[in-house]
Design a protein around this motif. Structure first.
Motif, PDB file in Angstrom:
ATOM      1  N   PRO A  91       3.653   0.820 -12.253  1.00 52.20           N
ATOM      2  CA  PRO A  91       5.014   1.571 -12.418  1.00 52.20           C
ATOM      3  C   PRO A  91       5.745   1.591 -10.956  1.00 52.20           C
ATOM      4  O   PRO A  91       6.863   2.137 -11.082  1.00 52.20           O
ATOM      5  CB  PRO A  91       4.095   3.042 -12.799  1.00 52.20           C
ATOM      6  CG  PRO A  91       3.174   3.119 -11.997  1.00 52.20           C
ATOM      7  CD  PRO A  91       2.620   1.592 -12.358  1.00 52.20           C
ATOM      8  N   THR A  92       5.190   1.297  -9.890  1.00 53.04           N
ATOM      9  CA  THR A  92       5.919   1.150  -8.617  1.00 53.04           C
ATOM     10  C   THR A  92       6.184  -0.150  -8.006  1.00 53.04           C
ATOM     11  O   THR A  92       6.836  -0.210  -6.996  1.00 53.04           O
ATOM     12  CB  THR A  92       4.971   2.184  -7.349  1.00 53.04           C
ATOM     13  OG1 THR A  92       3.877   1.424  -7.512  1.00 53.04           O
ATOM     14  CG2 THR A  92       5.089   3.640  -8.141  1.00 53.04           C
TER      15      THR A  92
ATOM     16  N   ASP B 135       0.767  -0.988   0.001  1.00 53.97           N
ATOM     17  CA  ASP B 135       0.039   0.032   0.038  1.00 53.97           C
ATOM     18  C   ASP B 135       0.931   1.215  -0.007  1.00 53.97           C
ATOM     19  O   ASP B 135       0.460   2.232  -0.519  1.00 53.97           O
ATOM     20  CB  ASP B 135      -0.805   0.152   1.122  1.00 53.97           C
ATOM     21  CG  ASP B 135      -1.945   1.053   0.800  1.00 53.97           C
ATOM     22  OD1 ASP B 135      -2.830   1.030   0.049  1.00 53.97           O
ATOM     23  OD2 ASP B 135      -2.220   1.825   1.856  1.00 53.97           O
ATOM     24  N   TYR B 136       2.210   1.133   0.680  1.00 54.28           N
ATOM     25  CA  TYR B 136       2.916   2.259   0.590  1.00 54.28           C
ATOM     26  C   TYR B 136       3.234   2.719  -1.090  1.00 54.28           C
ATOM     27  O   TYR B 136       3.536   3.944  -1.250  1.00 54.28           O
ATOM     28  CB  TYR B 136       4.247   2.016   1.336  1.00 54.28           C
ATOM     29  CG  TYR B 136       5.293   3.273   1.231  1.00 54.28           C
ATOM     30  CD1 TYR B 136       5.192   4.247   1.983  1.00 54.28           C
ATOM     31  CD2 TYR B 136       6.181   3.072   0.439  1.00 54.28           C
ATOM     32  CE1 TYR B 136       5.764   5.302   1.961  1.00 54.28           C
ATOM     33  CE2 TYR B 136       7.304   4.160   0.482  1.00 54.28           C
ATOM     34  CZ  TYR B 136       7.039   5.381   1.032  1.00 54.28           C
ATOM     35  OH  TYR B 136       7.850   6.361   0.940  1.00 54.28           O
ATOM     36  N   ARG B 137       3.589   1.631  -1.751  1.00 52.96           N
ATOM     37  CA  ARG B 137       3.990   1.926  -3.277  1.00 52.96           C
ATOM     38  C   ARG B 137       2.540   2.224  -4.077  1.00 52.96           C
ATOM     39  O   ARG B 137       2.987   2.884  -5.259  1.00 52.96           O
ATOM     40  CB  ARG B 137       4.482   0.770  -3.669  1.00 52.96           C
ATOM     41  CG  ARG B 137       6.105   0.520  -3.005  1.00 52.96           C
ATOM     42  CD  ARG B 137       6.841  -0.823  -3.617  1.00 52.96           C
ATOM     43  NE  ARG B 137       8.077  -0.982  -3.161  1.00 52.96           N
ATOM     44  CZ  ARG B 137       9.137  -1.301  -3.975  1.00 52.96           C
ATOM     45  NH1 ARG B 137       8.783  -1.340  -5.235  1.00 52.96           N
ATOM     46  NH2 ARG B 137      10.287  -1.454  -3.599  1.00 52.96           N
ATOM     47  N   CYS B 138       1.659   1.675  -3.574  1.00 54.76           N
ATOM     48  CA  CYS B 138       0.342   1.956  -4.661  1.00 54.76           C
ATOM     49  C   CYS B 138       0.110   3.491  -4.619  1.00 54.76           C
ATOM     50  O   CYS B 138      -0.096   3.820  -3.694  1.00 54.76           O
ATOM     51  CB  CYS B 138      -0.616   1.104  -4.141  1.00 54.76           C
ATOM     52  SG  CYS B 138      -2.206   1.280  -5.199  1.00 54.76           S
ATOM     53  N   ILE B 139      -0.045   4.178  -5.864  1.00 52.46           N
ATOM     54  CA  ILE B 139      -0.228   5.395  -5.876  1.00 52.46           C
ATOM     55  C   ILE B 139      -1.587   5.628  -6.683  1.00 52.46           C
ATOM     56  O   ILE B 139      -2.071   6.691  -7.118  1.00 52.46           O
ATOM     57  CB  ILE B 139       0.966   6.063  -6.847  1.00 52.46           C
ATOM     58  CG1 ILE B 139       0.976   5.224  -8.375  1.00 52.46           C
ATOM     59  CG2 ILE B 139       2.264   5.888  -6.393  1.00 52.46           C
ATOM     60  CD1 ILE B 139       1.635   6.047  -9.323  1.00 52.46           C
ATOM     61  N   ARG B 140      -2.301   4.411  -6.781  1.00 56.88           N
ATOM     62  CA  ARG B 140      -3.840   4.495  -7.127  1.00 56.88           C
ATOM     63  C   ARG B 140      -3.787   4.959  -8.495  1.00 56.88           C
ATOM     64  O   ARG B 140      -4.587   5.906  -8.950  1.00 56.88           O
ATOM     65  CB  ARG B 140      -4.645   5.380  -6.297  1.00 56.88           C
ATOM     66  CG  ARG B 140      -4.436   5.346  -4.767  1.00 56.88           C
ATOM     67  CD  ARG B 140      -4.837   4.042  -4.189  1.00 56.88           C
ATOM     68  NE  ARG B 140      -5.329   3.993  -2.840  1.00 56.88           N
ATOM     69  CZ  ARG B 140      -4.181   3.451  -2.016  1.00 56.88           C
ATOM     70  NH1 ARG B 140      -2.963   3.146  -2.410  1.00 56.88           N
ATOM     71  NH2 ARG B 140      -4.586   3.337  -0.632  1.00 56.88           N
ATOM     72  N   CYS B 141      -2.838   4.750  -9.456  1.00 61.11           N
ATOM     73  CA  CYS B 141      -2.891   5.104 -10.636  1.00 61.11           C
ATOM     74  C   CYS B 141      -3.885   4.442 -11.732  1.00 61.11           C
ATOM     75  O   CYS B 141      -4.329   4.590 -12.795  1.00 61.11           O
ATOM     76  CB  CYS B 141      -1.540   4.965 -11.350  1.00 61.11           C
ATOM     77  SG  CYS B 141      -1.030   3.316 -11.760  1.00 61.11           S
TER      78      CYS B 141
ATOM     79  N   ILE C 267       2.822  -4.134 -15.397  1.00 60.81           N
ATOM     80  CA  ILE C 267       2.464  -2.874 -15.676  1.00 60.81           C
ATOM     81  C   ILE C 267       2.555  -1.898 -14.510  1.00 60.81           C
ATOM     82  O   ILE C 267       2.729  -0.772 -14.932  1.00 60.81           O
ATOM     83  CB  ILE C 267       0.911  -2.991 -16.329  1.00 60.81           C
ATOM     84  CG1 ILE C 267       0.776  -1.390 -17.344  1.00 60.81           C
ATOM     85  CG2 ILE C 267      -0.044  -2.605 -14.964  1.00 60.81           C
ATOM     86  CD1 ILE C 267       1.387  -1.795 -18.870  1.00 60.81           C
TER      87      ILE C 267
ATOM     88  N   ALA D 105      -3.656   1.536 -13.215  1.00 62.84           N
ATOM     89  CA  ALA D 105      -3.020   0.957 -14.308  1.00 62.84           C
ATOM     90  C   ALA D 105      -3.468  -0.548 -14.384  1.00 62.84           C
ATOM     91  O   ALA D 105      -3.826  -1.313 -15.363  1.00 62.84           O
ATOM     92  CB  ALA D 105      -1.630   1.129 -14.827  1.00 62.84           C
TER      93      ALA D 105
END
Lengths: 504, 146
Positions: free
Chosen positions: A66-67, A21-27, A64, A29
């Motif tokens: 990105p983080t 969850d820290y890395r997830c930027i809610r993009c 896919i 994709a």
């Protein structure tokens, strides 16, 4: 949200999607890329979450992201350990709950022996020189087709009339994968790569889209039991014609392209109604014997004025040597042996996982049998089904193959992760789908380059290995089983493969 | 002049061009910080979708740019590279450029204290290849001479 788990249809998920969850930027994709409804975005809670039961482990979301926030793990079995039953509990449940036999795709995934990995290649040391392929010419050119018993060369000219031949710059071709099973863009990429590399791709049994007639000269057209899309122009575009009797992944049964995949263009190409299932019968209804096969071979040769070699593709089954002998005598120019690890776009699981023979064994016995009968020169042998790397190619050729087909390896080169969902038509990598939005995920420009890279690298690896063995032409490797040694094989296996054990 | 060409046949609707644009125009140029710690910049490109079509749309940097015509105080101008850009110092957020843009690629940033700011593609002055082109996983955006 949309669902609640229901015990009535519950089978434990095969995969768990872990999200940092820290890395997830809610993009989102991953949400857009998941074609199996396993990934969701919840606006109220601002979170991305997964329905693991739907995850097929295709890894598209992880690829896919990105983080690198996503990791897809195989779910650990939660049942009490039971060596006999663990793998079967879920498969019984599926049949009991859904009342149908599970359909799967790609090749046999059971842990049967892989004979390639029990064969080692030779190299030159001291007593004979090895060759450096970067300094000296190496020949990979291969001709497929009927060869004459002898050559009459007089007055500095070849007097013998040769049968039609397929000329390959490298002994690797793309296996039969139909337009219908694969998306338009994948066929486009295969065609471009085959043209660039001077080899062939096989149209599969689904006919040929008019747009792909431009690959004339690099196409082998297939005539299968369903006869989809077979007509005069189609036969004329092919450089060779392949009669498909059987397929390694599903010997003894026909093909089934689900109606969902029969789009407008597919229906045009296959010459059948849109949205209806494309069913190929199990046998060719005009081939019930070797004599019938001969008739079909000559009917096709007649239709193409004896200008094209005719191949017969069979699945490797118990009497493969005798069957191949019959095929050679029936007038085929090429025999394609499809081992039980060969792939498919859809096959009942029981068939895929339990029927057939290993390619390595079949290849060895067919080559040996045809030699013993003195008819090996009448046919070329193409090995197919489970060729994973360039060394498999070298070993196959040393066992007696003239060339190989790669199918799964080619798909992997353009993205496939072998999640075995081809039959669903929802391929998240855009390969085995007819969904116009999903199939955009394969860009023919990128994919054809990757295929060309793969073939070029394999060709170089093959040359390197041949050089190490002191061989400068693939012809000298063909059927050269003295360059193979078996490890970890029993005496009978060595005898059948026709190779010596390591140390002898 | 090179421009970002849009290949709609290859667009897979992954939005990574938007993500890359946000990161490129952020203070830290770090993807996690740009999205989670700092004030998030507005993506200059937008991925449009109408099944089965999808494509990323950003400023076309028109030769006869109507936004430059429309701008009341010359904030919207052509820079030395030839791209159409906004002078952030002078933009007063009258949105006339937005009214004039035939592609709808200029966005409103209303987070400034006094005046709004027209936000649009600046063709990534600090990069050789714009961030969106670099990030596109399927070569649906390519950076080529016009």
């Amino acid at each position: 949200m949309k669902w609640m788990k229901n015990l009535k249809t519950y089978v434990p998920p095969s995969f768990v999607v872990e999200r940092d969850d820290y890395r997830c930027i809610r993009c989102k994709a991953c949400v857009e890329q998941c074609s199996f409804d396993a990934t969701f975005y919840d606006e109220d809670e601002d979170r991305v979450w997964n329905w693991d039961a739907n995850c097929v482990g295709c890894d598209r979301c992880a690829a896919i992201c990105p983080t690198e926030a996503i990791t897809v793990r195989r779910a650990d079995p939660t049942y009490r350990y039971n060596h006999n039953w663990n793998g079967h509990i879920d498969s019984i449940k599926k049949r009991a709950i859904f009342g149908g036999t599970p359909v799967v795709s790609m090749g046999n995934d059971r842990p049967y022996p892989i004979y390639w990995d029990h064969m080692l290649l030779n190299a030159s040391q001291v007593t004979n020189p090895s060759i450096d392929p970067l300094r000296e010419p190496m020949e990979l050119k291969t001709f497929l087709g009927r060869k004459p018993d002898s050559l009459d060369i007089s007055d500095d000219a070849l007097k013998t009339k040769l049968a039609p031949q397929l000329e390959l710059e490298i002994p690797i071709m793309f296996a039969a994968m139909s337009y219908g099973a694969l998306s338009y863009n994948v066929i486009e990429a295969l065609g471009r790569a085959a043209k660039e590399m001077g080899t062939y791709y096989n149209s599969g049994e689904g006919g040929l889209n008019k747009d792909h007639y431009k690959f004339k000269g690099n196409i082998i057209v297939q005539v299968a039991s369903g006869r989809f899309g077979v007509h005069k122009d189609y036969l004329d575009v092919g450089s060779a014609i392949e009669i498909k009797i059987g397929q390694g992944a599903k010997p003894g049964i026909g093909g089934h392209l689900p109606g969902e995949k029969v789009s407008e263009t597919i229906s045009e190409t296959r010459m059948m109604p849109q949205g209806s299932d494309a069913l190929s019968p199990a046998p060719h209804h005009d081939v019930y014997s070797i004599e019938d096969l001969r008739q079909l071979i000559y009917a096709l040769k007649e239709a193409t004025e004896y200008k094209k070699p005719v191949a017969v593709k069979i699945a490797c089954v118990h009497n493969v040597a005798a069957i191949s002998s019959g095929i050679a005598r029936a007038g085929a120019d090429i025999i394609v042996l499809d081992g039980f690890k060969g792939g498919t776009g859809a096959s009942p699981q029981v068939i895929r996982d339990n029927i057939g023979l290993p390619l390595e064994v079949s290849l060895a016995v067919v080559d040996e049998r045809l030699r013993q009968e003195g008819i090996r020169q009448y046919v070329s042998i193409v090995a197919s089904g489970g060729i994973r790397n360039s060394m498999d190619v070298v070993k196959a050729i040393a066992l007696g193959a003239d060339a190989v087909y790669i199918g799964t390896a080619a798909l992997i080169a353009i993205g496939c992760t072998m999640c075995q969902q081809c039959h669903t038509g929802k391929c998240a990598w855009g390969i085995s789908t007819q969904d116009p939005h999903l199939s955009k995920r394969v860009n023919p420009d990128i994919s054809s380059k990757r295929l060309i890279n793969l073939l070029e690298v394999w060709a170089l690896e093959i040359k390197e290995t041949m050089g190490a063995m002191g061989i400068n032409s693939i012809e000298s490797l063909r059927g050269n089983r003295l360059n193979l040694r078996g490890v970890g094989l029993n005496e009978k296996e060595l005898e059948i493969l026709g190779i010596l054990p390591a140390g002898e | 002049m090179k421009i970002v060409k849009i290949k709609e046949d290859n667009c897979i609707f992954c939005h990574l061009c938007e993500v890359a644009c946000v990161v490129e125009h952020s203070q830290s140029k770090d993807i996690i910080k740009a999205f989670k710690r700092e004030e998030r910049p507005i993506a200059r490109c937008t991925v449009e979708f109408n099944y089965p079509i999808s494509l990323s749309v950003m400023c076309r940097h028109c030769d006869d740019a109507p936004c430059i015509e429309a701008c009341q105080n010359g904030s919207m101008h052509r820079d030395e590279r030839g791209y159409v850009v906004v002078n952030e110092e002078t933009c007063v957020g009258c949105w006339m450029c937005i009214m004039a843009c035939p592609y709808g690629v200029i966005k409103r940033d209303t987070r400034r204290e006094v005046w709004g700011l027209s936000t649009k593609c600046d063709a990534c002055p600090e990069r050789d290849i714009p961030a969106c082109v670099d990030a596109c996983p399927n070569e649906a955006l390519i950076y080529e001479e016009l």
